[in-house]
Design a protein around this motif. Structure first.
Motif, PDB file in Angstrom:
ATOM      1  N   ILE A   7       0.838  -1.201   0.000  1.00  0.00           N
ATOM      2  CA  ILE A   7       0.000   0.000   0.000  1.00  0.00           C
ATOM      3  C   ILE A   7       0.873   1.252   0.000  1.00  0.00           C
ATOM      4  CG2 ILE A   7      -1.647   1.371   1.346  1.00  0.00           C
ATOM      5  CD1 ILE A   7      -2.811  -1.314   2.356  1.00  0.00           C
ATOM      6  N   ALA A   8       1.903   1.253   0.836  1.00  0.00           N
ATOM      7  CA  ALA A   8       2.789   2.419   0.928  1.00  0.00           C
ATOM      8  C   ALA A   8       3.517   2.665  -0.383  1.00  0.00           C
ATOM      9  CB  ALA A   8       3.789   2.224   2.062  1.00  0.00           C
ATOM     10  N   ALA A   9       3.956   1.587  -1.043  1.00  0.00           N
ATOM     11  CA  ALA A   9       4.682   1.740  -2.304  1.00  0.00           C
ATOM     12  C   ALA A   9       3.796   2.339  -3.385  1.00  0.00           C
ATOM     13  CB  ALA A   9       5.233   0.388  -2.758  1.00  0.00           C
ATOM     14  N   VAL A  10       2.576   1.826  -3.501  1.00  0.00           N
ATOM     15  CA  VAL A  10       1.648   2.343  -4.513  1.00  0.00           C
ATOM     16  C   VAL A  10       1.250   3.776  -4.183  1.00  0.00           C
ATOM     17  CG1 VAL A  10      -0.657   2.086  -5.514  1.00  0.00           C
ATOM     18  CG2 VAL A  10       0.789   0.071  -5.180  1.00  0.00           C
ATOM     19  N   THR A  11       0.935   4.032  -2.936  1.00  0.00           N
ATOM     20  CA  THR A  11       0.513   5.368  -2.528  1.00  0.00           C
ATOM     21  C   THR A  11       1.625   6.390  -2.765  1.00  0.00           C
ATOM     22  OG1 THR A  11      -0.967   4.427  -0.860  1.00  0.00           O
ATOM     23  CG2 THR A  11      -0.376   6.730  -0.607  1.00  0.00           C
ATOM     24  N   SER A  12       2.853   6.016  -2.455  1.00  0.00           N
ATOM     25  CA  SER A  12       3.977   6.938  -2.637  1.00  0.00           C
ATOM     26  C   SER A  12       4.224   7.227  -4.111  1.00  0.00           C
ATOM     27  CB  SER A  12       5.245   6.348  -1.998  1.00  0.00           C
ATOM     28  OG  SER A  12       5.104   6.243  -0.606  1.00  0.00           O
TER      29      SER A  12
END
Length: 217
Positions: A7-12
């Protein structure tokens, strides 16, 4: 990677793409496309904070989401796949957003289903690449579709598309954004795992991401 890491990778990545063109990343909703994934794969994403999920089929969603929603009432369910007119009432009952409104018969069915009270947000799906095998209305038919949706009382908030595979998506996203501007619509459902960053730069307000969030099986 853990669900939280994905989630963090996509959101970033989405945020960087949006900021590169002066857009606010908070204006883009990340929908985790959970089609074919069971509750055991979905629950860790919910625990990691993901709240918007997309499904392709009404029957599959009915089988797995009521219990998940009961446990996490603030989950938002998006129907992102093609919808049969005879499933319109069931879709209205279960989903918060319907992305694939693409023909007059479905508009009629959804209008009747929404007359009972619940009114999920709707997107008109445009066959942006004029592909015979894909759903979506022809670009030339969009004005008539919007008029019919208005007459039926559908809460149309924007446009949705799936660009041709193995082709640069940017021109198709730009065209959908122009069509939305032309018709006074503010919402754009476009972009998947392979091209959500491009979509974020070109005006997407919803991106529909599956494999980048769920990982490999």
């Amino acid at each position: 990677m853990t669900p939280a890491d994905r989630i963090a990778a996509v959101t970033s990545a989405m945020a960087r793409a949006a900021r590169s063109v002066g857009r606010d990343p908070a204006a883009i909703e990340l929908v985790a496309v959970s089609k074919t994934w069971g509750p055991e794969a979905i629950a860790p994403l919910i625990a990691a904070g993901q709240r918007s999920f997309g499904e392709n089929r009404v029957a599959e969603a009915q089988a797995k989401w009521p219990a998940l929603v009961a446990a996490t009432p603030d989950v938002r369910l998006h129907l992102v796949g093609q919808l049969q007119s005879n499933k319109a009432a069931e879709a209205v009952a279960l989903f918060d957003v319907i992305h694939s409104v693409d023909r007059p018969s479905l508009i009629t069915a959804l209008g009747k289903a929404m007359a009972a009270g619940k009114r999920p947000d709707c997107y008109i799906q445009v066959n942006i690449g004029a592909e015979a095998q894909k759903g979506g209305c022809a670009i030339a038919d969009l004005p008539a579709m919007l008029a019919a949706a208005g007459a039926a009382g559908l809460p149309v908030v924007g446009l949705m598309c799936v660009p041709p595979a193995d082709t640069e998506a940017a021109p198709f996203f730009a065209l959908l954004a122009e069509l939305a501007r032309r018709h006074g619509l503010s919402q754009l459902s476009m972009g998947m795992s392979a091209d959500y960053e491009t979509a974020a730069m070109l005006g997407a307000t919803v991106v529909r991401v599956g494999s980048a969030l769920f990982g490999s099986r």
